[in-house]
Design an enzyme around this catalytic site. Structure first.
Site, PDB file in Angstrom:
ATOM      1  N   ASN A 157       0.802  -1.228  -0.093  1.00 56.17           N
ATOM      2  CA  ASN A 157       0.011  -0.043  -0.013  1.00 56.17           C
ATOM      3  C   ASN A 157       0.855   1.210   0.045  1.00 56.17           C
ATOM      4  O   ASN A 157       1.576   1.354   1.049  1.00 56.17           O
ATOM      5  CB  ASN A 157      -0.795  -0.082   1.152  1.00 56.17           C
ATOM      6  CG  ASN A 157      -1.806   1.155   1.483  1.00 56.17           C
ATOM      7  OD1 ASN A 157      -1.824   2.164   0.559  1.00 56.17           O
ATOM      8  ND2 ASN A 157      -2.299   1.425   2.680  1.00 56.17           N
ATOM      9  N   TRP A 158       0.876   2.027  -0.949  1.00 59.53           N
ATOM     10  CA  TRP A 158       1.716   3.083  -1.336  1.00 59.53           C
ATOM     11  C   TRP A 158       1.253   4.298  -0.717  1.00 59.53           C
ATOM     12  O   TRP A 158       1.952   5.444  -0.975  1.00 59.53           O
ATOM     13  CB  TRP A 158       2.299   3.311  -2.671  1.00 59.53           C
ATOM     14  CG  TRP A 158       3.295   2.092  -3.165  1.00 59.53           C
ATOM     15  CD1 TRP A 158       3.779   1.141  -2.413  1.00 59.53           C
ATOM     16  CD2 TRP A 158       3.572   1.832  -4.488  1.00 59.53           C
ATOM     17  NE1 TRP A 158       4.682   0.218  -2.944  1.00 59.53           N
ATOM     18  CE2 TRP A 158       4.560   0.463  -4.373  1.00 59.53           C
ATOM     19  CE3 TRP A 158       3.291   2.260  -5.621  1.00 59.53           C
ATOM     20  CZ2 TRP A 158       4.909  -0.012  -5.698  1.00 59.53           C
ATOM     21  CZ3 TRP A 158       3.744   1.509  -6.854  1.00 59.53           C
ATOM     22  CH2 TRP A 158       4.614   0.792  -6.830  1.00 59.53           C
ATOM     23  N   LYS A 159       0.066   4.381  -0.053  1.00 54.18           N
ATOM     24  CA  LYS A 159      -0.587   5.326   0.406  1.00 54.18           C
ATOM     25  C   LYS A 159      -0.483   6.654  -0.202  1.00 54.18           C
ATOM     26  O   LYS A 159      -0.516   6.543  -1.666  1.00 54.18           O
ATOM     27  CB  LYS A 159      -0.032   5.577   1.773  1.00 54.18           C
ATOM     28  CG  LYS A 159       0.064   4.183   2.828  1.00 54.18           C
ATOM     29  CD  LYS A 159       0.038   4.538   4.118  1.00 54.18           C
ATOM     30  CE  LYS A 159       0.069   3.079   4.806  1.00 54.18           C
ATOM     31  NZ  LYS A 159       0.109   3.131   6.318  1.00 54.18           N
ATOM     32  N   HIS A 200      -9.420   0.968   5.414  1.00 53.85           N
ATOM     33  CA  HIS A 200      -8.038   1.465   5.789  1.00 53.85           C
ATOM     34  C   HIS A 200      -8.231   2.241   7.177  1.00 53.85           C
ATOM     35  O   HIS A 200      -8.991   3.149   6.636  1.00 53.85           O
ATOM     36  CB  HIS A 200      -7.013   1.722   4.893  1.00 53.85           C
ATOM     37  CG  HIS A 200      -5.882   1.832   5.346  1.00 53.85           C
ATOM     38  ND1 HIS A 200      -5.277   2.715   6.165  1.00 53.85           N
ATOM     39  CD2 HIS A 200      -4.912   0.867   5.004  1.00 53.85           C
ATOM     40  CE1 HIS A 200      -4.004   2.240   6.561  1.00 53.85           C
ATOM     41  NE2 HIS A 200      -3.835   1.242   5.894  1.00 53.85           N
ATOM     42  N   GLU A 207      -6.750   4.699   7.867  1.00 51.91           N
ATOM     43  CA  GLU A 207      -6.080   6.010   7.759  1.00 51.91           C
ATOM     44  C   GLU A 207      -7.666   6.864   6.896  1.00 51.91           C
ATOM     45  O   GLU A 207      -7.844   7.827   6.723  1.00 51.91           O
ATOM     46  CB  GLU A 207      -5.062   6.356   6.817  1.00 51.91           C
ATOM     47  CG  GLU A 207      -3.988   5.750   7.624  1.00 51.91           C
ATOM     48  CD  GLU A 207      -2.724   5.321   6.983  1.00 51.91           C
ATOM     49  OE1 GLU A 207      -2.529   5.160   5.848  1.00 51.91           O
ATOM     50  OE2 GLU A 207      -1.845   4.791   7.672  1.00 51.91           O
ATOM     51  N   GLU A 236      -4.982  -5.254  10.581  1.00 52.17           N
ATOM     52  CA  GLU A 236      -4.240  -4.351  10.794  1.00 52.17           C
ATOM     53  C   GLU A 236      -4.434  -3.577  12.125  1.00 52.17           C
ATOM     54  O   GLU A 236      -5.371  -2.593  12.094  1.00 52.17           O
ATOM     55  CB  GLU A 236      -4.200  -3.262   9.661  1.00 52.17           C
ATOM     56  CG  GLU A 236      -3.961  -3.712   8.545  1.00 52.17           C
ATOM     57  CD  GLU A 236      -3.124  -2.657   7.639  1.00 52.17           C
ATOM     58  OE1 GLU A 236      -1.971  -2.647   7.114  1.00 52.17           O
ATOM     59  OE2 GLU A 236      -3.941  -1.661   7.072  1.00 52.17           O
ATOM     60  N   GLY A 251       2.635   1.757  11.263  1.00 52.44           N
ATOM     61  CA  GLY A 251       3.710   3.087  11.336  1.00 52.44           C
ATOM     62  C   GLY A 251       4.400   3.165  12.472  1.00 52.44           C
ATOM     63  O   GLY A 251       5.005   4.203  12.693  1.00 52.44           O
ATOM     64  N   SER A 270       3.508  -2.289  10.533  1.00 51.19           N
ATOM     65  CA  SER A 270       5.080  -2.566  10.837  1.00 51.19           C
ATOM     66  C   SER A 270       5.846  -3.828  10.413  1.00 51.19           C
ATOM     67  O   SER A 270       6.577  -4.142  10.788  1.00 51.19           O
ATOM     68  CB  SER A 270       5.116  -2.225  12.193  1.00 51.19           C
ATOM     69  OG  SER A 270       4.771  -0.778  12.503  1.00 51.19           O
ATOM     70  N   GLY A 305       2.944  -1.167   4.355  1.00 50.43           N
ATOM     71  CA  GLY A 305       2.986   0.442   4.229  1.00 50.43           C
ATOM     72  C   GLY A 305       4.558   0.855   3.767  1.00 50.43           C
ATOM     73  O   GLY A 305       4.894   0.652   2.949  1.00 50.43           O
ATOM     74  N   GLY A 306       4.914   1.394   4.998  1.00 49.32           N
ATOM     75  CA  GLY A 306       6.296   2.103   4.829  1.00 49.32           C
ATOM     76  C   GLY A 306       7.343   1.285   4.175  1.00 49.32           C
ATOM     77  O   GLY A 306       7.971   1.775   3.468  1.00 49.32           O
TER      78      GLY A 306
END
Ligand code: 13P
Length: 249
Positions: A7-9, A94, A96, A165, A171, A207, A228-229
């Site tokens: 997921n490149w957000k 999600h 976010e 999640e 994160g 994470s 994610g990151g």
């Protein structure tokens, strides 16, 4: 086969997404067994990334989708628009997005639309920190799954992905124990089976990095990971894909 979803957000623009997608395809060429890989760039990058992935087995996901068919919904993107770009999966609910007001009943409507349109849903669930600390994770996730999936008729064409999640793990560098992940995943699977949904892939997200990926992916309750990151760094992403490729599912 394990599944890796990146997921490149809102991290990458069009050019960066194109470069990273090319890098992923190059990296996969050297691998003997390739896990299922799904990339989820931002909306503006979907068209260009789609062209790059078109002759590969790597799949393309959006990060959200409207439940409406079409009309006066400024800023929204419909399933039809996504399909036109070659998108065949979509992240729904999600945390976010939930932080901006999306609730389980919205996720339910989006899920119904995605299944009807033949877009594979990647439904995110997970508890906030206080719920985790109070030991009420299972009840919380159970309720989420019920509201989102009750009455949803799936079909043979669709794979349903559910990503567990925990909000406090996203994160943060913190992760739940593999035992906790296993327990929640087994519950989700059983609950969906009771609702008549058996073609389901239950993923862990929060994470995930190359160091902890093996522990999650090597567990039979974990069908894959949602990253994610670490998913926007080519080497980290390829390292996690490599870990997945070496595990016999
Ligand atoms: P991180 O891997 O950065 O914790 O993000 C997880 C996530 O939200 C994937 O959807």
């Amino acid at each position: 086969m394990k599944t890796i979803i990146a997921n490149w957000k809102m991290y990458l623009g069009v050019r960066e997404s194109v470069a990273l997608s090319r890098g992923v395809l190059r990296g996969l060429r050297g691998m003997k067994t390739i896990p299922e890989v799904i990339l989820a760039p931002s909306y503006p990058a979907l068209g260009e990334v789609s062209k790059i992935l078109s002759r590969s087995r790597v799949r393309l996901s959006a990060q959200n989708m409207s439940h409406q068919d079409h009309g006066a919904y400024t800023g929204d993107v419909s399933s039809r628009m996504l399909k036109e770009l070659g998108v065949n999966a979509v992240i729904l609910g999600h945390s976010e997005r939930r932080a901006k007001g999306m609730v389980d009943s919205d996720v339910h409507l989006k899920l119904v639309r995605a299944v009807a349109e033949g877009i594979d849903p990647i439904v995110c669930v997970g508890e906030p920190s206080a719920t985790h600390e109070a030991g009420e994770t299972e009840g919380y996730v159970h309720e989420q799954i019920n509201t989102i999936f009750e009455g949803v008729e799936t079909n043979k064409r669709s794979t349903i992905y559910v990503a567990y999640e925990p909000l406090w793990a996203i994160g943060s560098g913190k992760t739940p124990s593999i035992h906790d992940v296993e327990t929640v995943h087994a519950m989700i699977r059983e609950q969906l089976s009771e609702l008549g949904i058996d073609k389901v892939s239950v993923l862990y997200g929060g994470s995930v990095d190359p160091e902890n990926a093996y522990e999650f992916l090597n567990n039979s309750e974990v069908d894959g990971v949602l990253i994610g990151g670490a998913g926007v760094r080519i080497q980290k992403l390829l390292d996690i894909i490599t870990v997945a490729s070496e595990i016999k599912a």
